[in-house]
Design a protein around this motif. Structure first.
Motif, PDB file in Angstrom:
ATOM      1  N   LYS A 173     -38.004 100.445   9.228  1.00 58.49           N
ATOM      2  CA  LYS A 173     -37.093  99.950  10.256  1.00 58.49           C
ATOM      3  C   LYS A 173     -35.799 100.761  10.318  1.00 58.49           C
ATOM      4  CE  LYS A 173     -39.170  95.374  10.461  1.00 58.49           C
ATOM      5  NZ  LYS A 173     -39.004  93.913  10.331  1.00 58.49           N
ATOM      6  N   ARG A 174     -35.449 101.403   9.223  1.00 56.26           N
ATOM      7  CA  ARG A 174     -34.291 102.299   9.259  1.00 56.26           C
ATOM      8  C   ARG A 174     -34.645 103.635   9.907  1.00 56.26           C
ATOM      9  NH1 ARG A 174     -31.375 101.853   3.275  1.00 56.26           N
ATOM     10  NH2 ARG A 174     -30.599  99.709   3.490  1.00 56.26           N
ATOM     11  N   ALA A 175     -35.848 104.123   9.637  1.00 56.81           N
ATOM     12  CA  ALA A 175     -36.211 105.469  10.075  1.00 56.81           C
ATOM     13  C   ALA A 175     -36.728 105.515  11.513  1.00 56.81           C
ATOM     14  CB  ALA A 175     -37.268 106.051   9.141  1.00 56.81           C
ATOM     15  N   PHE A 176     -37.423 104.452  11.947  1.00 59.68           N
ATOM     16  CA  PHE A 176     -38.123 104.497  13.225  1.00 59.68           C
ATOM     17  C   PHE A 176     -37.631 103.412  14.178  1.00 59.68           C
ATOM     18  CE2 PHE A 176     -41.442 105.939  10.075  1.00 59.68           C
ATOM     19  CZ  PHE A 176     -41.281 107.294  10.341  1.00 59.68           C
ATOM     20  N   ASP A 177     -37.680 103.724  15.458  1.00 58.17           N
ATOM     21  CA  ASP A 177     -37.233 102.782  16.489  1.00 58.17           C
ATOM     22  C   ASP A 177     -38.386 101.995  17.115  1.00 58.17           C
ATOM     23  OD1 ASP A 177     -34.529 103.539  16.307  1.00 58.17           O
ATOM     24  OD2 ASP A 177     -34.913 105.302  17.558  1.00 58.17           O
ATOM     25  N   ASP A 178     -39.608 102.552  17.054  1.00 57.49           N
ATOM     26  CA  ASP A 178     -40.717 101.953  17.785  1.00 57.49           C
ATOM     27  C   ASP A 178     -41.819 101.521  16.819  1.00 57.49           C
ATOM     28  OD1 ASP A 178     -42.035 101.032  19.982  1.00 57.49           O
ATOM     29  OD2 ASP A 178     -42.380 102.995  20.909  1.00 57.49           O
ATOM     30  N   GLU A 179     -42.693 100.655  17.336  1.00 54.00           N
ATOM     31  CA  GLU A 179     -43.681 100.019  16.475  1.00 54.00           C
ATOM     32  C   GLU A 179     -44.783 100.951  15.963  1.00 54.00           C
ATOM     33  OE1 GLU A 179     -44.689  97.497  13.939  1.00 54.00           O
ATOM     34  OE2 GLU A 179     -43.093  96.936  15.327  1.00 54.00           O
ATOM     35  N   PRO A 180     -45.322 101.911  16.728  1.00 56.59           N
ATOM     36  CA  PRO A 180     -46.410 102.730  16.188  1.00 56.59           C
ATOM     37  C   PRO A 180     -46.069 103.415  14.869  1.00 56.59           C
ATOM     38  CG  PRO A 180     -46.318 103.001  18.549  1.00 56.59           C
ATOM     39  CD  PRO A 180     -45.111 102.184  18.167  1.00 56.59           C
ATOM     40  N   ALA A 181     -44.920 104.072  14.779  1.00 55.66           N
ATOM     41  CA  ALA A 181     -44.551 104.762  13.539  1.00 55.66           C
ATOM     42  C   ALA A 181     -44.322 103.765  12.407  1.00 55.66           C
ATOM     43  CB  ALA A 181     -43.308 105.620  13.760  1.00 55.66           C
ATOM     44  N   ARG A 182     -43.671 102.646  12.725  1.00 62.43           N
ATOM     45  CA  ARG A 182     -43.452 101.625  11.691  1.00 62.43           C
ATOM     46  C   ARG A 182     -44.778 101.097  11.156  1.00 62.43           C
ATOM     47  NH1 ARG A 182     -38.631  97.889  14.410  1.00 62.43           N
ATOM     48  NH2 ARG A 182     -36.919  99.391  14.096  1.00 62.43           N
ATOM     49  N   ALA A 183     -45.713 100.806  12.072  1.00 60.83           N
ATOM     50  CA  ALA A 183     -47.008 100.265  11.661  1.00 60.83           C
ATOM     51  C   ALA A 183     -47.806 101.281  10.851  1.00 60.83           C
ATOM     52  CB  ALA A 183     -47.802  99.827  12.894  1.00 60.83           C
ATOM     53  N   ALA A 184     -47.711 102.562  11.248  1.00 65.40           N
ATOM     54  CA  ALA A 184     -48.426 103.603  10.515  1.00 65.40           C
ATOM     55  C   ALA A 184     -47.962 103.671   9.063  1.00 65.40           C
ATOM     56  CB  ALA A 184     -48.234 104.953  11.198  1.00 65.40           C
ATOM     57  N   LEU A 185     -46.662 103.521   8.852  1.00 66.85           N
ATOM     58  CA  LEU A 185     -46.125 103.520   7.498  1.00 66.85           C
ATOM     59  C   LEU A 185     -46.579 102.268   6.741  1.00 66.85           C
ATOM     60  CD1 LEU A 185     -44.369 105.955   6.760  1.00 66.85           C
ATOM     61  CD2 LEU A 185     -42.394 104.425   6.713  1.00 66.85           C
ATOM     62  N   ALA A 186     -46.534 101.130   7.416  1.00 61.53           N
ATOM     63  CA  ALA A 186     -46.878  99.857   6.776  1.00 61.53           C
ATOM     64  C   ALA A 186     -48.346  99.788   6.383  1.00 61.53           C
ATOM     65  CB  ALA A 186     -46.530  98.705   7.707  1.00 61.53           C
ATOM     66  N   GLY A 187     -49.222 100.331   7.250  1.00 63.37           N
ATOM     67  CA  GLY A 187     -50.648 100.247   6.960  1.00 63.37           C
ATOM     68  C   GLY A 187     -51.017 100.916   5.660  1.00 63.37           C
ATOM     69  N   PHE A 188     -50.467 102.102   5.433  1.00 69.46           N
ATOM     70  CA  PHE A 188     -50.779 102.785   4.179  1.00 69.46           C
ATOM     71  C   PHE A 188     -50.047 102.158   3.003  1.00 69.46           C
ATOM     72  CE2 PHE A 188     -52.443 106.417   6.696  1.00 69.46           C
ATOM     73  CZ  PHE A 188     -53.663 106.521   6.036  1.00 69.46           C
ATOM     74  N   ALA A 189     -48.849 101.621   3.220  1.00 70.56           N
ATOM     75  CA  ALA A 189     -48.142 100.945   2.135  1.00 70.56           C
ATOM     76  C   ALA A 189     -48.926  99.744   1.632  1.00 70.56           C
ATOM     77  CB  ALA A 189     -46.759 100.512   2.603  1.00 70.56           C
ATOM     78  N   ALA A 190     -49.657  99.095   2.537  1.00 64.43           N
ATOM     79  CA  ALA A 190     -50.420  97.901   2.162  1.00 64.43           C
ATOM     80  C   ALA A 190     -51.593  98.220   1.247  1.00 64.43           C
ATOM     81  CB  ALA A 190     -50.911  97.183   3.413  1.00 64.43           C
ATOM     82  N   HIS A 191     -51.974  99.495   1.132  1.00 63.36           N
ATOM     83  CA  HIS A 191     -53.012  99.872   0.165  1.00 63.36           C
ATOM     84  C   HIS A 191     -52.591  99.532  -1.253  1.00 63.36           C
ATOM     85  CE1 HIS A 191     -55.848 102.651   2.504  1.00 63.36           C
ATOM     86  NE2 HIS A 191     -54.979 102.236   3.408  1.00 63.36           N
TER      87      HIS A 191
END
Length: 479
Positions: A173-191
């Motif tokens: 949320k600090r680095a990105f303004d839009d949902e696609p980039a945020r979700a891309a980071l979150a998906g791999f973090a959830a591993h």
């Protein structure tokens, strides 16, 4: 079961034929030592087995299915596993993450191509993820090495540190303004099988995405079994032996040897060889913490998954969970001991790039979600509702499904305590110091070694835990 008498003497015996046990055996055999591998199951591979779980001709990976760390592994490269039949196959899109509005974040090998798809976050993606991919060799060296050592690239790590230590929710949320980039980071973090507000999940999200750029998200042609089979081929080419259907309940089941290496978790080693461990290690092994479990589904499909987003149709890996807040809610529920109504679902569709996995024109899908340890809840309907959310009509293409809950995972692989596929809890200090703080965490007793992913560098199909355990044995027991 009566114990089989074995009178041979070996330099080393490895108990367990998962990728780390085989990695240890290969390292020892390559050093000219005589090695025997004992595997309780009738098939080698541990988390890298491939089976016909649904219908004849449909090949499903029993546990691990996608292998960025295998492609990055220094050990696998050193052993030249390609020469022993291992072939990595890449999808056009390494990974995709669909959203409810029809968009999807798409991770390509190219940083620029990925960034262009991130819209107004293109520049930030290059800065946050692309920079790590650009310096991938340095980060991979840290990721696949022992924790207690001075890093080779301290200035790079210092620059990465502020983001690495933070939760992925904060970083995204600090680095990105839009949902696609945020979700891309979150998906791999959830591993990581951790709540997304946990420290260090930011590092997981960034580094896994960077790995997709640097080495891809490949699958093994024909299934993950190819990794185990290639390692076994190497071991046998060096004179090593592998015996399946050979469970080890105590050290008395192990033939005469100068060193024994266990590709098992601490709880199992304590039961088998507790009297060989130091009192310090016995205490540490009793305290060792296991993580939450997984609920897995394998599908035989009549046609490809009918994803709404185009990028998902060409992706080897698809993260199904929606926005970063959706995923945070789901993983937070699991961490609190509850079963989410909308679970985060990790999927792989290997037949997108490897048609050998299914009859002509047909497909397979590998999917799992996280659940509390030891869960007996059937998550099938909730997983399929999530798939229908982003791929309407999914159930219409299902020919057959195989359901594997936490107890089934543990029954098929004793290392998966309570359905924990990571060999132990991946949070707190335990992610760094497994199974306890030590300069040599693989050596756990006189001529006794632990070589599973319950040791550094930890989770993943890379064989490096076995490599370091073998190096320790060569230094202490097999000089």
């Amino acid at each position: 079961m009566p114990r089989v008498e074995m009178t041979e003497t070996y330099d080393a015996v490895v108990v367990g034929a998962g990728p780390n046990g085989l990695g240890a055996a290969a390292t020892l055999a390559n050093a000219g030592r005589s090695v025997l591998v004992l595997e309780a199951q009738d098939q080698i591979g541990g988390g890298t087995r491939t089976v016909e779980a649904t219908l004849p001709g449909f090949l499903h990976d029993h546990c691990s299915g996608v292998h960025p760390l295998g492609a990055a592994s220094p050990l696998f490269r050193e052993l030249d596993l390609d020469a022993h039949g291992l072939e990595w196959v890449h999808a056009e899109v390494a990974a995709a993450h669909p959203l409810d509005d029809g968009r999807a974040a798409a991770l390509y090998r190219s940083v620029d191509q990925t960034a262009e798809g991130m819209g107004r976050d293109a520049r930030a993606w290059r800065k946050v993820v692309g920079w790590v991919a650009e310096h991938w060799d340095a980060f991979a060296d840290v990721w696949l090495s022992p924790m207690l050592r001075f890093p080779r690239h301290p200035l790079l790590l210092a620059r990465f540190g502020p983001r690495a230590l933070l939760p992925v929710t904060t970083v995204a949320k600090r680095a990105f303004d839009d949902e696609p980039a945020r979700a891309a980071l979150a998906g791999f973090a959830a591993h990581s099988i951790l709540p997304l507000d946990h420290l260090l999940t930011g590092a997981a999200g960034i580094i896994f995405n960077a790995a997709g750029h640097a080495v891809g998200m490949p699958v093994g042609r024909g299934g993950s079994q190819g990794i185990a089979d290639a390692l076994a081929s190497f071991i046998r080419s060096k004179g090593g032996e592998i015996r399946t259907g050979s469970p080890v309940a105590s050290v008395d089941d192990v033939p005469s040897t100068r060193a024994v290496l266990f590709d098992l978790t601490p709880r199992q080693v304590l039961a088998i060889a507790g009297d060989r461990l130091s009192s310090r290690d016995r205490r540490a092994f009793r305290r060792y913490k296991y993580g939450n479990g997984s609920f897995k589904l394998d599908y035989a499909l009549s046609e490809p998954v009918p994803w709404k987003a185009d990028a998902c149709r060409d992706a080897g890996t698809v993260h199904v969970g929606g926005t970063i807040d959706d995923i945070a809610t789901s993983e937070g529920e699991v961490a609190a001991g509850r079963h989410p109504d909308r679970p985060f679902v990790l999927t792989s569709q290997p037949t997108i790039c490897d048609p050998t996995r299914a009859p002509a024109g047909k497909h397979v899908l590998w999917a799992y979600c996280h659940v509390p340890a030891g869960s007996t809840e059937d998550m099938t309907d909730r997983v399929e509702q999530q798939l229908e959310r982003f791929a309407p009509g999914f159930r219409d293409v299902v020919l057959a499904r195989s359901v594997t809950g936490p107890a089934d995972l543990e029954r098929h692989n004793a290392n998966m305590i309570g359905g924990d596929i990571a060999g132990g809890y991946t949070g707190g200090l335990q992610i760094f110091f497994r199974p306890r703080i030590s300069l040599d965490p693989w050596r756990v007793g006189r001529d006794v070694y632990l070589c599973s992913q319950s040791t550094p560098p930890g989770v993943g199909v890379h064989g490096m835990c076995g490599f370091y355990a073998a190096k320790s044995a060569l230094e202490h027991s097999l000089r």
